[in-house]
Design an enzyme around this catalytic site. Sequence first.
Site, PDB file in Angstrom:
ATOM      1  N   CYS A 143      43.011  58.005  34.320  1.00 62.04           N
ATOM      2  CA  CYS A 143      42.886  57.490  34.862  1.00 62.04           C
ATOM      3  C   CYS A 143      44.864  57.273  35.394  1.00 62.04           C
ATOM      4  O   CYS A 143      45.457  57.670  34.744  1.00 62.04           O
ATOM      5  CB  CYS A 143      42.891  56.394  33.841  1.00 62.04           C
ATOM      6  N   CYS A 152      46.943  53.308  31.416  1.00 66.76           N
ATOM      7  CA  CYS A 152      46.599  54.947  31.126  1.00 66.76           C
ATOM      8  C   CYS A 152      48.009  55.503  31.417  1.00 66.76           C
ATOM      9  O   CYS A 152      48.659  56.602  30.590  1.00 66.76           O
ATOM     10  CB  CYS A 152      45.752  55.358  31.429  1.00 66.76           C
ATOM     11  N   ASP A 164      29.741  41.151  42.466  1.00 68.50           N
ATOM     12  CA  ASP A 164      30.430  40.561  41.454  1.00 68.50           C
ATOM     13  C   ASP A 164      29.921  40.282  40.181  1.00 68.50           C
ATOM     14  O   ASP A 164      28.801  40.255  39.844  1.00 68.50           O
ATOM     15  CB  ASP A 164      30.909  39.230  42.004  1.00 68.50           C
ATOM     16  N   HIS A 215      42.773  48.443  33.510  1.00 72.05           N
ATOM     17  CA  HIS A 215      42.556  49.692  33.579  1.00 72.05           C
ATOM     18  C   HIS A 215      41.290  48.977  34.066  1.00 72.05           C
ATOM     19  O   HIS A 215      40.149  49.825  34.885  1.00 72.05           O
ATOM     20  CB  HIS A 215      42.719  50.248  31.612  1.00 72.05           C
ATOM     21  N   ASP A 244      32.300  31.532  45.588  1.00 66.69           N
ATOM     22  CA  ASP A 244      30.289  31.413  44.636  1.00 66.69           C
ATOM     23  C   ASP A 244      30.799  30.133  45.163  1.00 66.69           C
ATOM     24  O   ASP A 244      31.791  29.095  45.058  1.00 66.69           O
ATOM     25  CB  ASP A 244      30.517  32.228  43.816  1.00 66.69           C
ATOM     26  N   CYS A 274      45.812  53.789  36.048  1.00 62.95           N
ATOM     27  CA  CYS A 274      46.525  52.697  35.729  1.00 62.95           C
ATOM     28  C   CYS A 274      47.636  52.428  35.482  1.00 62.95           C
ATOM     29  O   CYS A 274      48.476  52.929  34.674  1.00 62.95           O
ATOM     30  CB  CYS A 274      44.787  51.413  35.180  1.00 62.95           C
TER      31      CYS A 274
END
Lengths: 377, 377
Positions: B302, B307, B264, B333, B91, B304
């Site tokens: 999930c 999880c 974003d 997560h 940015d 991740c």
Amino acid sequence: MDFQITTRDPSSKARCGLLCTPDGHIETPAFMPCASRAVVRACSPQDVAAAGIQVVMCNAFHLLIRPGSEAIQQAGGLHQFMNWPDLIATDSGGFQVFSLADRSDITEDGVSIRSPLDGSAIQVTPELSIQVQNQLGADIIMAFDDCTPYPCDHGEAARSMERTLRWAQRSKAAHDNPKQALFGIVQGSVYPDLRAQSARATVQIGFPGYAIGGVSVGESEAEMFTALDAALPELPLDAPKHLLGVGVPAQMIAAVKRGVDLFDCVLPTRNARHGLLYTWEGIVRINNAQYREDSRPLSELCDCPACTHCSRAYLHHLFRMEEAAAWRLLTLHNLRFFAQFMQQIREAIGAGKLDELHARVAANTGEKTGGEGGKTT
Amino acid sequence: MDFQITTRDPSSKARCGLLCTPDGHIETPAFMPCASRAVVRACSPQDVAAAGIQVVMCNAFHLLIRPGSEAIQQAGGLHQFMNWPDLIATDSGGFQVFSLADRSDITEDGVSIRSPLDGSAIQVTPELSIQVQNQLGADIIMAFDDCTPYPCDHGEAARSMERTLRWAQRSKAAHDNPKQALFGIVQGSVYPDLRAQSARATVQIGFPGYAIGGVSVGESEAEMFTALDAALPELPLDAPKHLLGVGVPAQMIAAVKRGVDLFDCVLPTRNARHGLLYTWEGIVRINNAQYREDSRPLSELCDCPACTHCSRAYLHHLFRMEEAAAWRLLTLHNLRFFAQFMQQIREAIGAGKLDELHARVAANTGEKTGGEGGKTT
């Protein structure tokens, strides 16, 4: 618990061992990082296991306060709560309880404190500590001891040591989980006669393992080893021995040579969060401006995630920003160093090269890295 | 940069694309988490990549302040500094610069601010922002725009939009790295005529991609989509389009249907650090007491690390202790959720099932998860 000595050093009392519990086994000498609140700070249990750490030390008092030992028992115990694959020890919480109390709050029954969470009154006794540790379900648990202050005159040290013996008896009587090994704790401050007396009397009560407490609390290194040299010969040769709160690498080797098998200390993890990293090339203080544009890894000899993926410049940047990612990466580096260090101790015992390793470690971790009271996280 | 549209939705303007740069390629629609200071807070770059995230958004202003764009250039650019395997956007830093300035500090030349690090005066101009972004070396960089405040009357919005156009020309003239794609930014506040005019004039200057700025700054959702509906038809169909600062899942699908390719936002990462987790079974606020003894994972759907390895009870405990380990696990997560969400958007476009996904997402992420100004970390 079963403890088998597998290798003895011919030129010292150092030995390698295999400590087996219903939850698994570890090779000794071994180091336990502090996971006081059921987490090695900033790291996941999976991270810590991947660093080669096989046993962590949680704290009965911290976990009694939050989330409560019943909640952890409800989850199936600490192993399940943390999803930790290997062994766990718990400290009795004595050190934290005593740090919250005046000496006047201590009676024969126990210690009266206020909960740091909500101010409510808690009477911490040997029975409560053991009940909490039984609920937590660690593999190794500790008797509730009277943490002798330092400095301390001979008379007070003797009274404190004798109370520790009475509390050790009460701890043993309260212990109600045969899957857990309860260790007795030797006290006696810096006085060799008290240390020897404490060791003999603790052995008379009888425990499957023994810890040396009340060291690394401000006394000199010479005083600490004098205390060790008085206590250790009184303990059964074949029992595992734990030196509480010692994590200065050169001191650890000196203790191993005296027959110590287990260590726990906050130093590697706390030092990491303060930017002090151990490497085989020497101490790195990552906050130093000299690392701002240093594209090398922390250590060429380390395979931790920080050394594998990050430059010193990037770690310096993350650390300066007080980034939680830095605390994790730096902690994992120091844990990896300690895991490799213990591995090298075990190999040196087999190869008769402990003195060589001692010299190398003293040279590369020589900066003052110790501190008073290593038990808090 | 090369952008190829690979699939078009027959019933909306949604499309899948392949965005290729010298550093790699990503599939669109894609979401970029904020890595303002060259790190997704609490996570390592390797963690973020493992979550399935292919592109992150860094911030020119934050990195100019610390560690400095020259230090990063010296390291070989952001890719090498972070050791990030995929794409990076930066940015321009306009949003942060304007948040430090009064409107009176803004002149035609640029914005005068004091460094948040040492109080020194900095004149931030389009030329400086582009120079910094050229040094950082991201794949996609942004023109330096005048961030229109909200609310804002039509006259002020018009003047701000026109200055953004002049700064877009200066940004393009200053851009000096042909490996980087410079995106122009459409402004115009909530006024459809200004949004359309801004889009047309930005296209006349000519950029390889376009961003819509000045949304999600406090206006209603209806106002935001009115602005989008005015601007998007004026932009070239085949150019990639980035909606800056929008990360509310249902809004993202509504924007994809209008032809947006890139997003974003700080929401998934900031919400994670505040204990708000997205799951396909609904929002979880992990601080709630109901999770204290909940042995289930955050989400059954999930994969991740949180999880896979942790119960809700353990995450609740870590979160209540304000543990950095919790911030990391919860962030990973939410990032995994967003990576899976973008994957599902791409699959739904191919299968003509975007409306179905929209309804499912709106139902499961329905709790108010947006907020004013999504750009800060």
